[in-house]
Structures are given as structure tokens and as C-alpha cells.
Design an enzyme around this catalytic site. Structure first.
Site, PDB file in Angstrom:
ATOM      1  CE  LYS A   1      51.470  -1.864   1.922  1.00 30.45           C
ATOM      2  NZ  LYS A   1      52.821  -1.612   1.369  1.00 30.45           N
TER       3      LYS A   1
ATOM      4  CG  ASP B   1      61.575  -7.359   0.934  1.00 25.00           C
ATOM      5  OD1 ASP B   1      60.645  -7.810   1.612  1.00 25.00           O
ATOM      6  OD2 ASP B   1      62.462  -8.086   0.460  1.00 25.00           O
TER       7      ASP B   1
ATOM      8  CB  SER C   1      52.401  -1.829   5.348  1.00 26.74           C
ATOM      9  OG  SER C   1      53.791  -1.664   5.290  1.00 26.74           O
TER      10      SER C   1
ATOM     11  CE  LYS D   1      59.079  -8.462  -1.356  1.00 26.78           C
ATOM     12  NZ  LYS D   1      58.525  -8.767  -0.021  1.00 26.78           N
TER      13      LYS D   1
ATOM     14  CB  THR E   1      58.388  -7.818  10.210  1.00 23.29           C
ATOM     15  OG1 THR E   1      58.009  -6.889   9.190  1.00 23.29           O
ATOM     16  CG2 THR E   1      58.502  -9.204   9.615  1.00 23.29           C
TER      17      THR E   1
ATOM     18  CE  LYS F   1      54.491 -11.947   3.542  1.00 23.74           C
ATOM     19  NZ  LYS F   1      55.786 -11.222   3.596  1.00 23.74           N
TER      20      LYS F   1
ATOM     21  CG  ASN G   1      63.762  -3.605  10.545  1.00 28.12           C
ATOM     22  OD1 ASN G   1      63.868  -2.904  11.534  1.00 28.12           O
ATOM     23  ND2 ASN G   1      62.600  -3.919  10.022  1.00 28.12           N
TER      24      ASN G   1
HETATM   25  N1  GLU Z   1      58.525  -6.424   2.673  1.00 27.94           N
HETATM   26  C1  GLU Z   1      57.647  -6.768   3.730  1.00 27.94           C
HETATM   27  C2  GLU Z   1      57.102  -8.168   3.531  1.00 27.94           C
HETATM   28  O1  GLU Z   1      57.708  -8.975   2.862  1.00 27.94           O
HETATM   29  C3  GLU Z   1      56.568  -5.717   3.950  1.00 27.94           C
HETATM   30  C4  GLU Z   1      55.627  -5.496   2.822  1.00 27.94           C
HETATM   31  C5  GLU Z   1      54.695  -4.303   3.023  1.00 27.94           C
HETATM   32  O2  GLU Z   1      54.692  -3.738   4.094  1.00 27.94           O
HETATM   33  O3  GLU Z   1      53.995  -3.990   2.078  1.00 27.94           O
HETATM   34  O4  GLU Z   1      56.111  -8.529   4.100  1.00 27.94           O
END
Ligand code: GLU
Length: 419
Positions: free
Chosen positions: A69, A145, A353, A105, A189, A93, A220
Site C-alpha cells: 500500500k 501523494d 485509505s 510507493k 492525513t 506507517k 492538501n
Molecule cells: N501518500 C500518502 C502517504 O504518504 C497516502 C498513502 C495511502 O493512502 O496509501 O501516507
């Protein structure tokens, strides 16, 4: 971020995972597995209407806890080191907040400002055509992102569903509500960060001072953080965008600025007149202004050896990924600045998410209140666990977070037979 600072950050994170893994008694092979990506996809792709190839990436770090993810970034500085660094951070995370997902990523190296909306759509579709074998609801679930958003997720979903020939809304998150997005995802976030901050302030009330906040970045994440914190009674004294920063000791009208940002192309410097009681400064200067809480919400490596000793805040809430260099972190520790680390502070985004993915799989959608209550619970639980371990073992919040995140991935690997 330059190549070398990304690769330093990556090595530092690997080092911190190794230390946590050794403290937890994991074997060398388990530690090696946790510190290296499972799959790296890196292709140079020709995109319809664009005459030079674009580098596209997906790094799938580890899926011991569930499908990979993580978001997709469109930025001129995207390179393999950066994507690896962001992927390892996603693994931490997801593990730390306790969701059943691994880390990944993605990215494409381009400056979106140089392209039309049609060209950006073509890049998004080409990214999915390049990666489609590796992604999917049970394999790897991308999300937005930096410089990607719900519209780009919509093009990606559409392209993927054309390729696989079936509906699969859970293959990507951060979608608009009409295509199966979750209520609350857009501000998740920032909202998650606010919950972590409020919880931490209960433990360290002496650090909150006059509740004056500086936020670097007004995309955002930064803009929602500003408006949510203003609603909680904090005074937002400084904000910035990529073109500069503004600071006012008496506080800024952030709701008004957020509205203006949505409807106009004006930079913050253009928005404020010279006679307003507002200082126009640079992004670098903003970090050093008088405040109680500093929130980096832009790109990596902003708090460094060069500025860490001059930062005036008593609390740093890392809403950006990897905004603090290791040397800076050591200086801040020495100075008693409380740093709420990125993989806790900004985990609200991936948490919602995950909720979106659950709702897509069930085809049953929750109310905004249900989403918010669940997000609150996940963030408060994770914050409590980090705080409790840090007190018990005399660790910084970051060190405690590493230990908790590594423990969950390592145990999952052991259960899968890793020796
Ligand atoms: N890009 C966001 C992060 O760095 C969200 C990632 C997601 O929702 O999968 O946490």
C-alpha cells in the site's frame, strides 16, 4: 530532494530498523528482509503526446502484513532512492497504526506544471499500463501523494478496469466519492495528525505554550491542518507555499486563505498586501520563526543540521514524509524538542485509505461520523502505544515508533517461517 539526501535518509531508516530489530532479538535474516524491498519496478515509458520518455516507479517494500500500500508521486525530483525511502516509510506507517497492509510507493519523474491536463491524464494511464500486472485489490493498492489527487486516481481506476475487464474499485484509494471514495479521506492525513498532536499534548501540556503554529506547505495536507487546528483553538501564525511564506504574530485567517487558494492561482506572497500586518519571508526563514508547534507539511529533508539548533518550536508534528534529517533529529533530541515522527503523525491518510478499501470490498459505505470515529481510535491507540513505550524504555517517540513498527512486521515474518 537530491539523490544523495534521499539515499542518506534511506540508509538512516535502514539503520534505525536494524537497531530496533536487534533490540527485539530478531535474526539477521529477518532484519535483512525488513530492510530491503521485495520488488522494484523502474521503467522509462513513452507517453502519448509527450516527446521524451518519463521514468516511472513502483517499489513494493514488504507485504508480510497484507497487500502492498502507498501513494504515487508526480514530481521532478522523483528517483529510485526517493521512492525506496518513501516505500520503507509506508511499511513502518501501516505497521505502526495496525492496519493489515504492507508498504509500497510509486512515482513518475515530471513537473506537472509543464503539462496540460490531457497530458497528465495520459501519464496517469501510462503508469497503470506499465504497472498493471503488479497492482490490484489483493496485491498492491496505490493512492495519491504529492501532486496527485482524486481525479488522477479516477483515470488510473478507469485504465485498470479496462485492462482487467471487471469492476475493481478497491485497487486504488483516494478516489472521489462518486467512484467509491471514502468520506473523510481528503482531510484524513491532517485530521489524523491533529488527533496525534492533541493526544500528545495531554502527556506534555507544558510544551503547548500559547498554541501558536507554523505550517510549512499549503497543499492538501498543510491547508487542512491549518483549518482543523484553527477550529481547535490554535493560532496559525505562519504558512508557506512553494513560492514563499507569510508570518503574522497575531495570527492568519487560514479559512479565507484556503478558500482563495482553491479558487485562484495566487501565491501567498501575492495574496497579502504590503500594509497587512504580515511579514513576507522565505520558506527557510519560516521554519525559524517564533511559534510553539512547527508542522512541516511539504517535502523531505527540510529540518537539517543547518537549521535544527535555531528552531524555536517545542513540538514538531511531521506531516510530511521524512522532513527531518538524522543529524537534525539528534540536535532536536538534545534540545528537548518533542518530535512526533512522520510514520505516526501522517498515518491518518493511509488509515482512511484502508477504510476506503474495506468499504469497496464490502460495497457498503460508512457515514462521515463513522469514518472519523474509527480514525480517532486508530490514531489515539497508536499514539498511546508510542508514548507508553517511549516512557518505559527512555526512547524518543521516533525510536519507540521504530520498535513497535518493526516488531509487528518481524513477528509476521516469523509466523510465515522466516528463521
Ligand atoms: N501518500 C500518502 C502517504 O504518504 C497516502 C498513502 C495511502 O493512502 O496509501 O501516507
Amino acid at each position: 530532494m537530491t539523490n544523495s539526501s534521499s539515499s542518506n535518509t534511506y540508509k538512516n531508516i535502514q539503520g534505525a530498523i536494524r537497531r530496533a530489530g536487534e533490540d527485539l532479538g530478531f535474526s539477521e535474516s529477518t532484519i535483512t528482509t525488513i530492510t530491503n524491498p521485495y520488488n522494484v519496478i523502474n521503467e522509462s515509458v513513452m507517453v502519448e503526446g509527450i516527446d521524451t520518455p518519463i521514468n516511472m516507479y513502483r517499489v513494493q517494500f514488504n507485504n508480510a502484513l497484507g497487500p502492498y500500500k502507498g501513494g504515487i508521486r508526480f514530481h521532478p525530483d522523483v528517483d529510485l532512492d526517493e521512492v525506496k525511502t518513501l516505500a520503507i516509510t509506508m511499511m513502518l506507517k501501516c505497521s505502526l497504526v495496525g492496519i493489515p497492509m504492507g508498504g509500497a510507493k510509486g512515482g513518475a519523474t515530471l513537473n506537472p506544471e509543464d503539462y496540460t491536463e490531457t497530458e497528465i491524464e495520459a501519464v496517469a494511464r501510462a503508469w497503470v499500463r506499465t504497472m498493471h500486472e503488479y497492482i490490484g485489490v489483493d496485491k498492491d493498492i496505490p493512492a495519491p501523494d504529492v501532486n496527485t489527487n482524486g481525479q488522477i486516481m479516477s483515470y488510473m481506476l478507469d485504465e485498470f478496469e479496462h485492462i482487467v475487464g471487471r469492476s475493481e474499485p478497491g485497487m486504488i484509494t483516494g478516489k472521489p466519492i462518486a467512484l467509491g471514495g471514502s468520506l473523510g479521506r481528503e482531510q484524513a492525513t491532517s485530521q489524523g495528525g491533529v488527533y496525534a498532536l492533541l493526544k500528545m499534548i495531554e502527556y506534555f501540556p507544558e510544551k503547548v505554550g500559547k498554541k501558536r503554529v507554523v505550517i510549512q506547505g499549503f497543499g492538501n495536507v498543510g491547508s487542512f491542518a491549518a483549518t482543523l487546528l484553527a477550529e481547535e483553538g490554535f493560532t496559525i501564525v505562519g504558512i508557506s507555499d512553494s513560492r514563499g511564506a507569510v508570518y503574522s504574530g497575531s495570527g492568519l485567517e487560514v479559512h479565507m486563505v484556503a478558500e482563495k487558494k482553491k479558487t485562484s492561482n495566487q501565491s501567498l506572497h501575492e495574496m497579502f498586501d504590503d500594509h497587512d500586518d504580515v511579514l513576507k519571508i522565505s520558506n527557510e526563514e519560516l521554519l525559524l520563526q517564533d511559534c510553539d508547534i512547527l508542522i512541516p507539511a511539504a517535502l523531505e529533508n527540510q529540518i537539517t543540521e543547518a537549521n535544527a539548533k535555531d528552531i524555536q518550536a517545542h513540538i514538531i508534528l511531521e506531516l510530511a514524509n521524512n522532513p527531518t534529517s538524522q543529524t537534525a533529529d539528534d540536535i532536536l533530541k538534545e534540545r528537548g524538542v518533542l518530535v512526533i515522527p512522520d510514520f505516526l503523525a501522517n498515518a491518518g491518510g493511509v488509515t482512511v485509505s484502508y477504510f476506503e478499501w474495506v468499504q469497496n470490498r464490502a460495497q457498503y459505505y460508512w457515514t462521515a461520523k463513522e469514518v472519523d470515529e474509527k480514525l480517532f481510535q486508530f490514531m489515539v491507540d497508536a499514539t498511546d502505544r508510542v508514548y507508553t513505550l517511549s516512557q518505559k524504555e527512555s526512547l524518543t517517540l521516533r525510536e519507540a515508533g521504530f520498535r513497535l513498527a518493526v516488531e509487528r512486521v518481524g513477528r509476521a515474518l516469523e509466523l510465515r517461517g522466516q528463521k
